[in-house]
Design a protein around this motif. Structure first.
Motif, PDB file in Angstrom:
ATOM      1  N   ALA A  24      45.922  29.880  31.734  1.00  0.00           N
ATOM      2  CA  ALA A  24      46.973  30.588  30.994  1.00  0.00           C
ATOM      3  C   ALA A  24      46.499  31.960  30.536  1.00  0.00           C
ATOM      4  CB  ALA A  24      47.428  29.753  29.798  1.00  0.00           C
ATOM      5  N   ASN A  25      45.272  32.040  30.037  1.00  0.00           N
ATOM      6  CA  ASN A  25      44.762  33.323  29.557  1.00  0.00           C
ATOM      7  C   ASN A  25      44.435  34.261  30.711  1.00  0.00           C
ATOM      8  OD1 ASN A  25      44.173  33.508  26.420  1.00  0.00           O
ATOM      9  ND2 ASN A  25      43.910  31.379  27.024  1.00  0.00           N
ATOM     10  N   ALA A  26      44.039  33.702  31.856  1.00  0.00           N
ATOM     11  CA  ALA A  26      43.837  34.543  33.035  1.00  0.00           C
ATOM     12  C   ALA A  26      45.159  35.143  33.488  1.00  0.00           C
ATOM     13  CB  ALA A  26      43.207  33.718  34.163  1.00  0.00           C
ATOM     14  N   VAL A  27      46.223  34.344  33.469  1.00  0.00           N
ATOM     15  CA  VAL A  27      47.552  34.868  33.805  1.00  0.00           C
ATOM     16  C   VAL A  27      47.943  35.955  32.809  1.00  0.00           C
ATOM     17  CG1 VAL A  27      50.003  34.304  33.989  1.00  0.00           C
ATOM     18  CG2 VAL A  27      48.294  32.755  34.963  1.00  0.00           C
ATOM     19  N   LEU A  28      47.668  35.725  31.516  1.00  0.00           N
ATOM     20  CA  LEU A  28      47.969  36.735  30.507  1.00  0.00           C
ATOM     21  C   LEU A  28      47.217  38.027  30.800  1.00  0.00           C
ATOM     22  CD1 LEU A  28      49.192  37.680  27.826  1.00  0.00           C
ATOM     23  CD2 LEU A  28      47.218  36.670  26.674  1.00  0.00           C
ATOM     24  N   VAL A  44      41.707  41.084  38.401  1.00  0.00           N
ATOM     25  CA  VAL A  44      40.622  40.096  38.341  1.00  0.00           C
ATOM     26  C   VAL A  44      39.748  40.332  37.111  1.00  0.00           C
ATOM     27  CG1 VAL A  44      38.547  39.250  39.495  1.00  0.00           C
ATOM     28  CG2 VAL A  44      40.606  39.710  40.829  1.00  0.00           C
ATOM     29  N   VAL A  45      39.453  41.595  36.816  1.00  0.00           N
ATOM     30  CA  VAL A  45      38.590  41.903  35.671  1.00  0.00           C
ATOM     31  C   VAL A  45      39.248  41.471  34.365  1.00  0.00           C
ATOM     32  CG1 VAL A  45      37.589  43.776  34.316  1.00  0.00           C
ATOM     33  CG2 VAL A  45      37.350  43.775  36.796  1.00  0.00           C
ATOM     34  N   LEU A  46      40.509  41.840  34.166  1.00  0.00           N
ATOM     35  CA  LEU A  46      41.183  41.468  32.920  1.00  0.00           C
ATOM     36  C   LEU A  46      41.393  39.966  32.821  1.00  0.00           C
ATOM     37  CD1 LEU A  46      43.833  44.235  32.162  1.00  0.00           C
ATOM     38  CD2 LEU A  46      41.454  44.049  31.457  1.00  0.00           C
ATOM     39  N   ALA A  47      41.671  39.317  33.958  1.00  0.00           N
ATOM     40  CA  ALA A  47      41.818  37.858  33.950  1.00  0.00           C
ATOM     41  C   ALA A  47      40.503  37.183  33.576  1.00  0.00           C
ATOM     42  CB  ALA A  47      42.297  37.370  35.315  1.00  0.00           C
ATOM     43  N   THR A  48      39.399  37.703  34.098  1.00  0.00           N
ATOM     44  CA  THR A  48      38.091  37.126  33.798  1.00  0.00           C
ATOM     45  C   THR A  48      37.721  37.328  32.339  1.00  0.00           C
ATOM     46  OG1 THR A  48      37.358  37.539  36.073  1.00  0.00           O
ATOM     47  CG2 THR A  48      35.650  37.132  34.435  1.00  0.00           C
ATOM     48  N   LEU A  49      37.931  38.532  31.844  1.00  0.00           N
ATOM     49  CA  LEU A  49      37.615  38.808  30.441  1.00  0.00           C
ATOM     50  C   LEU A  49      38.438  37.938  29.503  1.00  0.00           C
ATOM     51  CD1 LEU A  49      37.342  42.710  30.432  1.00  0.00           C
ATOM     52  CD2 LEU A  49      35.475  41.052  30.346  1.00  0.00           C
ATOM     53  N   THR A  50      39.735  37.837  29.787  1.00  0.00           N
ATOM     54  CA  THR A  50      40.618  37.088  28.897  1.00  0.00           C
ATOM     55  C   THR A  50      40.369  35.589  28.982  1.00  0.00           C
ATOM     56  OG1 THR A  50      42.292  38.795  29.292  1.00  0.00           O
ATOM     57  CG2 THR A  50      43.027  36.787  28.203  1.00  0.00           C
ATOM     58  N   TYR A  75      35.766  27.087  37.147  1.00  0.00           N
ATOM     59  CA  TYR A  75      36.204  28.078  36.164  1.00  0.00           C
ATOM     60  C   TYR A  75      36.533  29.410  36.829  1.00  0.00           C
ATOM     61  CZ  TYR A  75      35.127  25.036  32.243  1.00  0.00           C
ATOM     62  OH  TYR A  75      35.147  24.003  31.352  1.00  0.00           O
ATOM     63  N   LEU A  76      35.646  29.888  37.694  1.00  0.00           N
ATOM     64  CA  LEU A  76      35.912  31.153  38.369  1.00  0.00           C
ATOM     65  C   LEU A  76      37.099  31.038  39.319  1.00  0.00           C
ATOM     66  CD1 LEU A  76      32.305  32.460  39.136  1.00  0.00           C
ATOM     67  CD2 LEU A  76      33.950  33.355  37.473  1.00  0.00           C
ATOM     68  N   LEU A  77      37.225  29.899  39.986  1.00  0.00           N
ATOM     69  CA  LEU A  77      38.375  29.701  40.871  1.00  0.00           C
ATOM     70  C   LEU A  77      39.678  29.679  40.068  1.00  0.00           C
ATOM     71  CD1 LEU A  77      36.945  27.000  43.317  1.00  0.00           C
ATOM     72  CD2 LEU A  77      37.347  29.436  43.780  1.00  0.00           C
ATOM     73  N   THR A  78      39.629  29.095  38.886  1.00  0.00           N
ATOM     74  CA  THR A  78      40.823  29.060  38.031  1.00  0.00           C
ATOM     75  C   THR A  78      41.209  30.459  37.595  1.00  0.00           C
ATOM     76  OG1 THR A  78      40.214  26.853  37.221  1.00  0.00           O
ATOM     77  CG2 THR A  78      41.791  28.114  35.910  1.00  0.00           C
ATOM     78  N   VAL A  79      40.227  31.283  37.253  1.00  0.00           N
ATOM     79  CA  VAL A  79      40.512  32.670  36.866  1.00  0.00           C
ATOM     80  C   VAL A  79      41.117  33.438  38.035  1.00  0.00           C
ATOM     81  CG1 VAL A  79      39.376  34.861  36.383  1.00  0.00           C
ATOM     82  CG2 VAL A  79      38.875  32.889  34.974  1.00  0.00           C
ATOM     83  N   LEU A  80      40.552  33.282  39.221  1.00  0.00           N
ATOM     84  CA  LEU A  80      41.088  33.970  40.392  1.00  0.00           C
ATOM     85  C   LEU A  80      42.522  33.529  40.678  1.00  0.00           C
ATOM     86  CD1 LEU A  80      37.969  33.897  42.761  1.00  0.00           C
ATOM     87  CD2 LEU A  80      38.860  35.835  41.439  1.00  0.00           C
ATOM     88  N   ALA A  81      42.780  32.239  40.481  1.00  0.00           N
ATOM     89  CA  ALA A  81      44.146  31.743  40.678  1.00  0.00           C
ATOM     90  C   ALA A  81      45.105  32.379  39.680  1.00  0.00           C
ATOM     91  CB  ALA A  81      44.168  30.222  40.554  1.00  0.00           C
ATOM     92  N   GLY A  82      44.684  32.475  38.423  1.00  0.00           N
ATOM     93  CA  GLY A  82      45.528  33.099  37.415  1.00  0.00           C
ATOM     94  C   GLY A  82      45.800  34.562  37.711  1.00  0.00           C
ATOM     95  N   ALA A  83      44.759  35.287  38.150  1.00  0.00           N
ATOM     96  CA  ALA A  83      44.941  36.695  38.506  1.00  0.00           C
ATOM     97  C   ALA A  83      45.889  36.839  39.688  1.00  0.00           C
ATOM     98  CB  ALA A  83      43.588  37.328  38.822  1.00  0.00           C
TER      99      ALA A  83
END
Length: 247
Positions: A24-28, A44-50, A75-83
């Motif tokens: 959710a925060n990666a999507v945000l 990707v950068v903002l999704a990873t940071l958030t 975790y990283l795959l989830t962030v990439l998915a959100g981005a």
């Protein structure tokens, strides 16, 4: 005392909640990247940071091994998915506005509890545990806002957020101190998430410095009294209209 089976079950539940919050925060982060008109790397950068910033800061400070976000590829795959979701789909509307606050609140309670417990597990005291629990829950958004050259939202101007993380982390510390860390994790999650949602609903905010000044306090008090007196004055004027007088 908590039993091992319950410990494993709660750990798995928290992992699911943790990853849900990361998504959710990666999507945000991606939604904010779209508003800033960034390219895919920016997404990707903002999704990873958030999504991962708070946990990365916590694990780095604890120096108890590599950050979990680097050892567990999920975790990283989830962030990439959100981005990717935020980049491909314009995430907005009533569904997002209704779902996002709840998921964010649950993630805050989860992250604050996990951060506090991990700090206690490496042998640090209650104050570092509350600090790192709060950083886990709020650090990602803070770093993201700094990167975007904005005043971080947790520093003021919004409803209770960091305060809710502090409350959740403190609940976890107390529960661990009395011997119920697993049950305390669930209670801490409920405290953090409940306080965030209640603050948003009620508009609870911490006062800024000027709110305590005598000038502002007197002016605010006078304005409230004037607003209360205005309807009474109007009613009195209707009942007893003033007679016109000659000049």
């Amino acid at each position: 005392m908590d039993v091992a089976v319950d410990d494993q079950a709660v750990d798995e539940i928290f992992r699911v909640l943790d990853l849900t919050g990361v998504l959710a925060n990666a999507v945000l982060g991606g939604v904010i990247a779209r508003r800033e008109r960034l390219d895919p790397i920016g997404f990707v950068v903002l999704a990873t940071l958030t999504g991962l910033g708070g946990g990365l800061i916590r694990d780095t400070l604890l120096q108890a091994g590599p950050p979990v976000a680097l050892t567990d590829p999920t975790y990283l795959l989830t962030v990439l998915a959100g981005a990717a979701i935020a980049y491909v789909v314009r995430v907005e509307g009533r569904a997002w506005d209704g779902t996002w606050p709840v998921v964010d609140a649950v993630a805050l309670g989860c992250w604050a509890s996990v951060g506090a417990q991990k700090t206690l597990d490496v042998g640090l005291g209650w104050l570092p545990a509350i600090l790192l629990g709060t950083i886990t829950a709020t650090g990602g958004g803070l770093v993201r806002d700094v990167v975007l050259r904005r005043v971080p939202g947790i520093l003021g101007g919004g409803t209770l957020y960091a305060t809710s993380a502090i409350a959740a982390a403190a609940t976890q510390v107390v529960a661990t101190a009395i011997g119920y860390p697993v049950a305390g994790s669930l209670v801490a999650l409920a405290v953090g998430a409940g306080l965030v949602l209640l603050a948003r609903r009620r508009g609870w905010m911490l006062p800024d410095a000027d709110a305590w000044s005598r000038t502002v306090a007197v002016r605010t008090r006078y304005r409230r009294l004037a607003e209360r007196a205005r309807p009474v004055r109007r009613l009195r004027d209707r009942r007893h209209p003033r007679e016109p007088h000659d000049d």
